[in-house]
Scaffold this motif. Structure first.
Motif, PDB file in Angstrom:
ATOM      1  N   HIS A  84       9.690 -25.181 -32.825  1.00 45.47           N
ATOM      2  CA  HIS A  84       9.147 -26.522 -33.030  1.00 45.47           C
ATOM      3  C   HIS A  84      10.285 -27.530 -33.077  1.00 45.47           C
ATOM      4  O   HIS A  84      11.422 -27.190 -33.405  1.00 45.47           O
ATOM      5  CB  HIS A  84       8.311 -26.599 -34.311  1.00 45.47           C
ATOM      6  CG  HIS A  84       9.109 -26.345 -35.543  1.00 45.47           C
ATOM      7  ND1 HIS A  84       9.415 -25.076 -35.982  1.00 45.47           N
ATOM      8  CD2 HIS A  84       9.685 -27.195 -36.417  1.00 45.47           C
ATOM      9  CE1 HIS A  84      10.131 -25.159 -37.080  1.00 45.47           C
ATOM     10  NE2 HIS A  84      10.325 -26.434 -37.371  1.00 45.47           N
ATOM     11  N   THR A  85       9.960 -28.766 -32.717  1.00 38.96           N
ATOM     12  CA  THR A  85      10.931 -29.853 -32.771  1.00 38.96           C
ATOM     13  C   THR A  85      10.764 -30.615 -34.074  1.00 38.96           C
ATOM     14  O   THR A  85       9.685 -30.612 -34.669  1.00 38.96           O
ATOM     15  CB  THR A  85      10.740 -30.844 -31.599  1.00 38.96           C
ATOM     16  OG1 THR A  85       9.451 -31.445 -31.697  1.00 38.96           O
ATOM     17  CG2 THR A  85      10.885 -30.150 -30.254  1.00 38.96           C
ATOM     18  N   ARG A  86      11.823 -31.255 -34.471  1.00 46.61           N
ATOM     19  CA  ARG A  86      11.747 -32.183 -35.593  1.00 46.61           C
ATOM     20  C   ARG A  86      11.209 -33.513 -35.056  1.00 46.61           C
ATOM     21  O   ARG A  86      11.294 -33.772 -33.855  1.00 46.61           O
ATOM     22  CB  ARG A  86      13.130 -32.352 -36.203  1.00 46.61           C
ATOM     23  CG  ARG A  86      13.619 -31.079 -36.900  1.00 46.61           C
ATOM     24  CD  ARG A  86      15.115 -31.155 -37.206  1.00 46.61           C
ATOM     25  NE  ARG A  86      15.640 -29.840 -37.551  1.00 46.61           N
ATOM     26  CZ  ARG A  86      16.000 -28.918 -36.677  1.00 46.61           C
ATOM     27  NH1 ARG A  86      15.897 -29.131 -35.383  1.00 46.61           N
ATOM     28  NH2 ARG A  86      16.473 -27.755 -37.076  1.00 46.61           N
ATOM     29  N   PRO A  87      10.657 -34.381 -35.926  1.00 45.46           N
ATOM     30  CA  PRO A  87      10.172 -35.679 -35.439  1.00 45.46           C
ATOM     31  C   PRO A  87      11.268 -36.418 -34.663  1.00 45.46           C
ATOM     32  O   PRO A  87      12.434 -36.429 -35.075  1.00 45.46           O
ATOM     33  CB  PRO A  87       9.803 -36.413 -36.727  1.00 45.46           C
ATOM     34  CG  PRO A  87       9.470 -35.316 -37.693  1.00 45.46           C
ATOM     35  CD  PRO A  87      10.438 -34.208 -37.361  1.00 45.46           C
ATOM     36  N   HIS A  88      10.875 -36.971 -33.537  1.00 48.28           N
ATOM     37  CA  HIS A  88      11.806 -37.684 -32.662  1.00 48.28           C
ATOM     38  C   HIS A  88      11.045 -38.700 -31.830  1.00 48.28           C
ATOM     39  O   HIS A  88       9.820 -38.753 -31.870  1.00 48.28           O
ATOM     40  CB  HIS A  88      12.566 -36.693 -31.758  1.00 48.28           C
ATOM     41  CG  HIS A  88      11.660 -35.912 -30.857  1.00 48.28           C
ATOM     42  ND1 HIS A  88      10.997 -34.770 -31.279  1.00 48.28           N
ATOM     43  CD2 HIS A  88      11.294 -36.107 -29.569  1.00 48.28           C
ATOM     44  CE1 HIS A  88      10.272 -34.298 -30.278  1.00 48.28           C
ATOM     45  NE2 HIS A  88      10.442 -35.098 -29.225  1.00 48.28           N
ATOM     46  N   ALA A  89      11.784 -39.504 -31.053  1.00 53.85           N
ATOM     47  CA  ALA A  89      11.175 -40.565 -30.243  1.00 53.85           C
ATOM     48  C   ALA A  89      11.644 -40.452 -28.793  1.00 53.85           C
ATOM     49  O   ALA A  89      12.768 -40.015 -28.523  1.00 53.85           O
ATOM     50  CB  ALA A  89      11.551 -41.930 -30.803  1.00 53.85           C
ATOM     51  N   HIS A  90      10.754 -40.852 -27.890  1.00 51.09           N
ATOM     52  CA  HIS A  90      11.075 -40.976 -26.469  1.00 51.09           C
ATOM     53  C   HIS A  90      10.701 -42.389 -26.031  1.00 51.09           C
ATOM     54  O   HIS A  90       9.648 -42.897 -26.435  1.00 51.09           O
ATOM     55  CB  HIS A  90      10.232 -40.009 -25.621  1.00 51.09           C
ATOM     56  CG  HIS A  90      10.523 -38.567 -25.822  1.00 51.09           C
ATOM     57  ND1 HIS A  90      11.592 -37.921 -25.235  1.00 51.09           N
ATOM     58  CD2 HIS A  90       9.878 -37.615 -26.546  1.00 51.09           C
ATOM     59  CE1 HIS A  90      11.579 -36.651 -25.582  1.00 51.09           C
ATOM     60  NE2 HIS A  90      10.552 -36.437 -26.383  1.00 51.09           N
TER      61      HIS A  90
END
Length: 108
Positions: free
Chosen positions: A32-38
């Motif tokens: 799983h990924t940690r919260p992030h933005a694109h």
């Protein structure tokens, strides 16, 4: 909330210039990924996969096939591989701001 900084084991910069950044993403079932933005991006799937994408209190399950190409509006989220295959995809992130949009009637 740069994905390459919060989940560097999953996201790598494949190419970058003054207009775009290309990220390669690879994970295994259960990762799983940690919260992030694109920013606004184009996603190209290099494998079929099932994922759960979460943003705040909302969560959605997504299943995509190999070779799909999708537009993604700028967003913040976290993801989890809930399938039984690797996820491999490429994100082409746009660095230029989105143009002002004129309202459109009906579907695009």
């Amino acid at each position: 909330m740069d994905p390459t900084e919060v989940s560097p084991e999953l996201y790598q910069v494949a190419f970058e210039n003054e207009r775009v950044r290309v990220l390669k993403y690879r994970d295994k079932p259960g990762d799983h990924t940690r919260p992030h933005a694109h920013p606004d991006s184009v996603m190209v799937t290099l494998s079929s996969f099932r994922r759960r994408i979460s943003s705040g209190e909302r969560s959605v399950e997504v299943e995509l096939g190999e070779g799909e190409i999708r537009w993604l509006d700028a967003q913040e989220h976290a993801g989890e591989n809930i399938g039984d295959t690797e996820t491999v995809s490429v994100f082409i992130e746009l660095k230029e701001p989105a143009p002002e949009r004129t309202p459109v009637l009906g579907p695009r």
